[in-house]
Design a protein around this motif. Structure first.
Motif, PDB file in Angstrom:
ATOM      1  N   HIS A 115       0.824  -1.209   0.000  1.00 33.39           N
ATOM      2  CA  HIS A 115       0.000   0.000   0.000  1.00 33.39           C
ATOM      3  C   HIS A 115       0.862   1.265   0.000  1.00 33.39           C
ATOM      4  CE1 HIS A 115      -3.568   2.368   0.393  1.00 33.39           C
ATOM      5  NE2 HIS A 115      -3.142   2.937   1.502  1.00 33.39           N
TER       6      HIS A 115
ATOM      7  N   ASN B  98       2.088   1.894  -3.391  1.00 36.37           N
ATOM      8  CA  ASN B  98       1.008   2.475  -4.201  1.00 36.37           C
ATOM      9  C   ASN B  98       0.864   3.974  -3.933  1.00 36.37           C
ATOM     10  OD1 ASN B  98       0.201   0.239  -5.655  1.00 36.37           O
ATOM     11  ND2 ASN B  98      -1.566  -0.246  -4.363  1.00 36.37           N
TER      12      ASN B  98
ATOM     13  N   ASP C  71      -5.209  -2.851  -9.298  1.00 29.91           N
ATOM     14  CA  ASP C  71      -6.486  -2.182  -9.018  1.00 29.91           C
ATOM     15  C   ASP C  71      -6.264  -0.884  -8.262  1.00 29.91           C
ATOM     16  OD1 ASP C  71      -7.458  -4.381 -10.213  1.00 29.91           O
ATOM     17  OD2 ASP C  71      -8.653  -5.099  -8.521  1.00 29.91           O
ATOM     18  N   GLY C  72      -5.187  -0.821  -7.482  1.00 32.02           N
ATOM     19  CA  GLY C  72      -4.878   0.432  -6.802  1.00 32.02           C
ATOM     20  C   GLY C  72      -4.633   1.530  -7.817  1.00 32.02           C
TER      21      GLY C  72
ATOM     22  N   GLY D 100      -8.214   2.658  -8.329  1.00 33.32           N
ATOM     23  CA  GLY D 100      -8.326   3.253  -7.000  1.00 33.32           C
ATOM     24  C   GLY D 100      -9.086   2.341  -6.058  1.00 33.32           C
ATOM     25  N   GLN D 101      -8.825   1.046  -6.162  1.00 30.41           N
ATOM     26  CA  GLN D 101      -9.585   0.075  -5.360  1.00 30.41           C
ATOM     27  C   GLN D 101      -8.681  -0.836  -4.558  1.00 30.41           C
ATOM     28  OE1 GLN D 101     -12.034  -2.431  -7.833  1.00 30.41           O
ATOM     29  NE2 GLN D 101     -13.488  -0.769  -8.202  1.00 30.41           N
ATOM     30  N   ILE D 102      -9.117  -1.165  -3.366  1.00 24.55           N
ATOM     31  CA  ILE D 102      -8.477  -2.227  -2.583  1.00 24.55           C
ATOM     32  C   ILE D 102      -9.262  -3.491  -2.927  1.00 24.55           C
ATOM     33  CG2 ILE D 102      -8.018  -3.041  -0.226  1.00 24.55           C
ATOM     34  CD1 ILE D 102      -6.570  -0.385  -0.954  1.00 24.55           C
TER      35      ILE D 102
ATOM     36  N   VAL E 132      -5.139   1.342   5.348  1.00 26.78           N
ATOM     37  CA  VAL E 132      -5.669   2.310   4.377  1.00 26.78           C
ATOM     38  C   VAL E 132      -6.405   3.431   5.110  1.00 26.78           C
ATOM     39  CG1 VAL E 132      -7.198   2.586   2.388  1.00 26.78           C
ATOM     40  CG2 VAL E 132      -5.929   0.445   2.701  1.00 26.78           C
TER      41      VAL E 132
ATOM     42  N   ASP F  62      -7.061   7.570   0.631  1.00 21.27           N
ATOM     43  CA  ASP F  62      -5.984   6.820  -0.030  1.00 21.27           C
ATOM     44  C   ASP F  62      -6.409   6.287  -1.398  1.00 21.27           C
ATOM     45  OD1 ASP F  62      -4.406   7.286   2.137  1.00 21.27           O
ATOM     46  OD2 ASP F  62      -4.157   5.180   2.728  1.00 21.27           O
ATOM     47  N   GLU F  63      -7.656   5.855  -1.516  1.00 17.34           N
ATOM     48  CA  GLU F  63      -8.079   5.273  -2.799  1.00 17.34           C
ATOM     49  C   GLU F  63      -7.943   6.292  -3.937  1.00 17.34           C
ATOM     50  OE1 GLU F  63     -10.029   4.397  -0.055  1.00 17.34           O
ATOM     51  OE2 GLU F  63     -10.734   2.328  -0.334  1.00 17.34           O
TER      52      GLU F  63
ATOM     53  N   ARG G  59      -4.751   6.198  -7.235  1.00 17.43           N
ATOM     54  CA  ARG G  59      -5.209   6.054  -8.625  1.00 17.43           C
ATOM     55  C   ARG G  59      -4.581   7.131  -9.504  1.00 17.43           C
ATOM     56  NH1 ARG G  59     -11.498   5.875 -10.620  1.00 17.43           N
ATOM     57  NH2 ARG G  59     -11.011   5.136 -12.707  1.00 17.43           N
TER      58      ARG G  59
END
Ligand code: BGC
Length: 441
Positions: A195, A198, A252-253, A257-259, A271, A275-276, A280
């Motif tokens: 994370h 990311n 996907d991050g 923008g997804q966990i 998270v 953060d999402e 992204r």
């Protein structure tokens, strides 16, 4: 089989990483990185080090000449963070940047497009001492580093990749400890490192984008289709968990923008709000590294209760990895189906074999030639079916320091004699050069 043609303008070349080829680890004010410490701690299997490696730091003109002769139009290299910022933050080491200036100018003079990757695993040790990828404090320093490097080079380097294989850094560096910095922090350590990479990547992309225009921005992820060893429910579930960790957190991050839902619970404390959005970014080009599929099974005692199962394969490389060119085709087709066909290129693909120098002084690496041919055909087939593949860079130009295996595993299409540092093109170099020059395989 009929020849497959690749489109005009396809990116052709090779990838390398600073730590694996440059050597000169104390030259011109470079600071220490986690791999220097890991080596000093005796963690390299053959007892070798990257202190000299291919000495590319001094021999780059010869290596550029090899690329030019092969007809390459693109070269992906990485910038060593500890050459540019010896302690990771603060004072800039101009001599480190001067080296990349020379390299970039040499590439452009040879008609080769430079593609720079900001992070191929050589984390400055002082940053690791503050927690490395375990803490979100690293996000700011990475974005600052991206700003410093692009301020110097983005007038000439138009293609920028942020990270190389964040999943390998997280799993092997922080989860199970086979790579530097060698921590065995298990699931939480892996998810934190993923994370925070990311987040750092998102911050660096925004920092560069705010200050430059006309660049092609991206990152490099090694996507490996995960399959279950058997159809037992516990193996199927294990493979799905591994797919979430290995492929989906990075992918996907960045793209959505997804966990991944499968990991939402385990990542809840990692998270934070916002953060999402921060992870992204609409990149222009995704680098995909592909070596093989992953056949996974349920087994306790490992992070996520998953471990490598039997790949049921009859071809293996000298790394003990299965040779599965169809996996590359599947990957590209599935990626197109799942992510709306954004532009990608193969940023690494290649194999280690136990090369021999024959009596004629040559390396007739028939296995590597077959490996490259089969994977190039897989890429060609996927492209012919509409996959948006823009290029193919092999791994690697030179035999080099293969991380925890040291100098004992050779991935190059050019042999390096580590005593004399002499370069000898292998048969695979000639084969690949022919593909590059004809645009056909
Ligand atoms: C890495 C390279 C490495 C290669 C072969 C990739 O995971 O990006 O640095 O040498 O695989 O192991």
């Amino acid at each position: 089989m009929a020849k497959i043609s690749f489109p005009k303008g396809f990116l052709w070349g090779a990838s390398t990483a600073a730590y694996q080829i440059e050597g000169a680890i104390e030259a011109d004010g470079r600071g220490p990185c986690v791999w220097d410490s890991f080596t000093a701690a005796g963690r390299i299997q053959d007892g070798s080090s990257a202190a000299v490696a291919c000495d590319h730091y001094h021999r780059w003109p010869e290596d550029i000449a090899l690329m030019r002769q092969a007809g390459f139009n693109t070269y992906r290299f990485s910038i060593a963070w500890p050459r540019v910022l010896p302690t990771g933050t603060g004072a800039v080491n101009d001599k480190g940047l001067d080296y990349y200036d020379r390299l970039v100018d040499g590439l452009l003079a040879a008609g080769i497009r430079p593609m720079a990757c900001l992070y191929h695993w050589d984390l400055p040790q002082p940053l690791e001492d503050k927690g490395g990828w375990q803490g979100r404090e690293i996000v700011g320093p990475f974005a600052d580093y991206a700003r410093v490097v692009t301020a110097r080079l983005a007038d000439r380097v138009k293609h920028w990749m942020m990270l190389n294989e964040p999943n390998v850094v997280a799993i092997f560096g922080y989860g199970v400890g086979d790579h530097a910095p060698g921590h065995k922090l298990g699931e939480v350590g892996i998810l934190k490192a993923l994370h925070h990479q990311n987040l750092a990547q998102g911050a660096a992309l925004r920092a560069i984008d705010a200050e430059h225009s006309g660049l092609t921005l991206g990152t490099v992820i090694n996507l490996q289709p995960c399959r279950a060893e058997s159809d037992k429910p516990e193996d199927v579930a294990a493979a799905a968990r591994w797919d979430a960790v290995w492929n989906r957190v990075p992918l996907d991050g960045l793209l959505r923008g997804q966990i991944p839902p499968l990991l939402a619970e385990k990542m809840r404390d990692i998270v934070k709000v916002g953060d999402e959005v921060a992870i992204r970014f609409p990149i222009e080009l995704l680098g995909i590294n592909y070596y093989s599929r992953m056949t996974m099974k349920y087994e306790t005692g490992h992070p996520f209760d998953v471990w490598w199962g039997d790949a049921h394969c009859d071809r293996w490389t000298f790394m003990g990895w299965p040779v599965q060119p169809d996996g590359l085709y599947d990957l590209l087709v599935e990626f197109k189906r799942d992510y709306g066909n954004p532009a990608v290129f193969i940023a690494e693909n290649g194999a280690a074999y136990d090369d021999k120098v024959e009596a004629d002084g040559q390396i007739h690496d028939v296995d590597r030639v077959a490996f490259l041919r089969d994977h190039l055909q897989a890429v060609g087939r996927a492209a012919a079916e509409g996959c948006n593949v823009k290029g193919y860079l092999c791994w690697s130009l030179l035999d080099n320091f293969e991380w925890a295996f040291g100098l004992s595993k050779r991935f190059g299409i050019v042999r390096v004699d580590y005593d004399t540092l002499q370069r000898t093109p292998k048969d695979s170099y000639r084969f690949f050069s022919e593909v590059v020059k004809t645009g056909q395989v």
